[in-house]
Design a protein around this motif. Sequence first.
Motif, PDB file in Angstrom:
ATOM      1  N   HIS A   9       0.855  -1.188   0.000  1.00 33.03           N
ATOM      2  CA  HIS A   9       0.000   0.000   0.000  1.00 33.03           C
ATOM      3  C   HIS A   9       0.889   1.235   0.000  1.00 33.03           C
ATOM      4  CE1 HIS A   9      -3.238  -2.703   1.137  1.00 33.03           C
ATOM      5  NE2 HIS A   9      -2.457  -3.158   2.086  1.00 33.03           N
ATOM      6  N   TYR A  25      -9.927   9.058   0.286  1.00 30.48           N
ATOM      7  CA  TYR A  25      -9.640   7.714  -0.236  1.00 30.48           C
ATOM      8  C   TYR A  25      -9.948   7.649  -1.731  1.00 30.48           C
ATOM      9  CZ  TYR A  25     -10.401   2.763  -1.241  1.00 30.48           C
ATOM     10  OH  TYR A  25     -10.379   1.516  -1.817  1.00 30.48           O
ATOM     11  N   VAL A  35      -4.350   2.264  -1.637  1.00 36.27           N
ATOM     12  CA  VAL A  35      -4.747   2.778  -0.328  1.00 36.27           C
ATOM     13  C   VAL A  35      -5.437   1.688   0.477  1.00 36.27           C
ATOM     14  CG1 VAL A  35      -6.084   4.533   0.892  1.00 36.27           C
ATOM     15  CG2 VAL A  35      -5.065   5.077  -1.325  1.00 36.27           C
TER      16      VAL A  35
END
Length: 64
Positions: A9, A25, A35
């Motif tokens: 990530h 996000y 993410v």
Amino acid sequence: MKGRPNFLHDVFMSAARALVIQDIYNDLVKEGYRVFLSRVSLSNSVGQEYEPVIYSALHTSKMM
């Protein structure tokens, strides 16, 4: 970085109630970032223990 695991990530995000975090996000994902957002990333983990998944994401994220 020596001794650092491969990153799965780019960003680790966790928030229980913040609605604005979903917008952040979405923007990051739209820009191509990988993410981890707990309520999105754990949605496919029904029936599994969440703690190991979260710790793994913490240790394999570039930033929090």
